[in-house]
Motif scaffolding. Sequence first.
Motif, PDB file in Angstrom:
ATOM      1  N   MET A 168       3.587  10.372  -4.491  1.00 54.16           N
ATOM      2  CA  MET A 168       4.581  10.748  -3.499  1.00 54.16           C
ATOM      3  C   MET A 168       4.132  10.134  -2.186  1.00 54.16           C
ATOM      4  N   SER A 169       5.079   9.525  -1.479  1.00 56.11           N
ATOM      5  CA  SER A 169       4.645   8.824  -0.278  1.00 56.11           C
ATOM      6  C   SER A 169       5.746   8.773   0.774  1.00 56.11           C
ATOM      7  N   TRP A 170       5.369   8.994   2.019  1.00 56.38           N
ATOM      8  CA  TRP A 170       6.273   8.680   3.115  1.00 56.38           C
ATOM      9  C   TRP A 170       6.289   7.166   3.272  1.00 56.38           C
ATOM     10  N   SER A 171       7.429   6.613   3.666  1.00 57.66           N
ATOM     11  CA  SER A 171       7.509   5.157   3.800  1.00 57.66           C
ATOM     12  C   SER A 171       6.612   4.700   4.949  1.00 57.66           C
ATOM     13  N   GLN A 172       6.217   3.457   4.886  1.00 63.35           N
ATOM     14  CA  GLN A 172       5.409   2.896   5.972  1.00 63.35           C
ATOM     15  C   GLN A 172       6.272   2.716   7.221  1.00 63.35           C
ATOM     16  N   GLY A 173       7.437   2.134   6.999  1.00 67.75           N
ATOM     17  CA  GLY A 173       8.345   1.905   8.122  1.00 67.75           C
ATOM     18  C   GLY A 173       9.276   3.093   8.308  1.00 67.75           C
ATOM     19  N   ARG A 215       0.832  -1.176   0.000  1.00 69.66           N
ATOM     20  CA  ARG A 215       0.000   0.000   0.000  1.00 69.66           C
ATOM     21  C   ARG A 215       0.884   1.250   0.000  1.00 69.66           C
ATOM     22  N   ILE A 216       0.498   2.226  -0.780  1.00 71.73           N
ATOM     23  CA  ILE A 216       1.247   3.473  -0.794  1.00 71.73           C
ATOM     24  C   ILE A 216       0.615   4.388   0.248  1.00 71.73           C
ATOM     25  N   ALA A 217       1.452   4.881   1.150  1.00 78.82           N
ATOM     26  CA  ALA A 217       0.933   5.734   2.227  1.00 78.82           C
ATOM     27  C   ALA A 217       0.719   7.152   1.701  1.00 78.82           C
ATOM     28  N   SER A 218       0.555   8.066   2.601  1.00 80.02           N
ATOM     29  CA  SER A 218       0.176   9.424   2.200  1.00 80.02           C
ATOM     30  C   SER A 218       1.391  10.297   1.906  1.00 80.02           C
ATOM     31  N   ALA A 219       1.179  11.317   1.081  1.00 81.14           N
ATOM     32  CA  ALA A 219       2.226  12.296   0.791  1.00 81.14           C
ATOM     33  C   ALA A 219       2.324  13.332   1.908  1.00 81.14           C
ATOM     34  N   LYS A 220       1.237  13.476   2.637  1.00 76.77           N
ATOM     35  CA  LYS A 220       1.205  14.484   3.707  1.00 76.77           C
ATOM     36  C   LYS A 220       1.728  13.866   4.991  1.00 76.77           C
ATOM     37  N   GLY A 221       2.850  14.354   5.457  1.00 77.88           N
ATOM     38  CA  GLY A 221       3.367  13.883   6.726  1.00 77.88           C
ATOM     39  C   GLY A 221       2.868  14.794   7.837  1.00 77.88           C
ATOM     40  N   ARG A 222       3.468  14.671   9.008  1.00 87.65           N
ATOM     41  CA  ARG A 222       3.081  15.571  10.094  1.00 87.65           C
ATOM     42  C   ARG A 222       3.690  16.952   9.877  1.00 87.65           C
ATOM     43  N   TYR A 223       4.893  16.970   9.251  1.00 87.22           N
ATOM     44  CA  TYR A 223       5.581  18.250   9.078  1.00 87.22           C
ATOM     45  C   TYR A 223       5.743  18.639   7.614  1.00 87.22           C
ATOM     46  N   TYR A 224       5.994  17.672   6.785  1.00 85.61           N
ATOM     47  CA  TYR A 224       6.264  17.996   5.387  1.00 85.61           C
ATOM     48  C   TYR A 224       5.258  17.320   4.464  1.00 85.61           C
ATOM     49  N   ASP A 225       4.887  18.070   3.432  1.00 88.91           N
ATOM     50  CA  ASP A 225       3.986  17.544   2.411  1.00 88.91           C
ATOM     51  C   ASP A 225       4.823  17.267   1.160  1.00 88.91           C
TER      52      ASP A 225
END
Length: 204
Positions: free
Chosen positions: A118-123, A86-96
């Motif tokens: 664009m995706s933040w890693s799961q791990g 699964r591809i996670a979200s591009a929006k992190g807590r601090y950076y998009d």
Amino acid sequence: MRIEFFAFANINNTIRLRDGELRVRLSDLLEGAPESVLRAIAHILLAKMYRQPIARLHATRYRKYVNSHEMRSKAHLLRQMRGRKRIASAKGRYYDLEAIFEDINLRFFGGMQARPQMSWSQGRARNLLGHYDPAHNAIVVSRIFDHPHVPRYAVEYIVFHEMLHLRHPVKLNGSRRCVHSAEFRAEEKLFPQLEAARRFLRRL
Ligand SMILES: [Zn+2]
């Protein structure tokens, strides 16, 4: 007219006309297809777009090819591979990451790079700063960088680096390889905080 092979999760081809631009995407499984098959696809897509009948010759040629045993097993494998992660979200807590991509795209590529997912890693892997995942057409950045102590230019540099990989593709052979040609390195030097970003990443 823009035509590209695209990492669909299945054998799929799309066409659309928008603002005077014809955009065609062919399943990347068809990259090695013989010319007669590519001609058949062109015919089928144009016929569909203009609501014209599809010549049987072309319909048959295409169907025979995608239904061949070899193509079917490749498609099956692809569905398994591309369906799994699964591809996670591009929006992190601090950076998009999407905002960072668009910013870099404007600053260095004249806004001309097509945006992959664009995706933040799961791990929270440290060993991989970022990578391009061809199965999902996604740039994935390690989640450890979505942190207030990480300067924005470090995240920008990781995204920029992966965008350069998209511009300078290497033949992928099973697992991912990270190859930096001379042109790659030269373009990378255009990033103003290159040294600062590298220093920061080395310290981690
Ligand atoms: Zn690299």
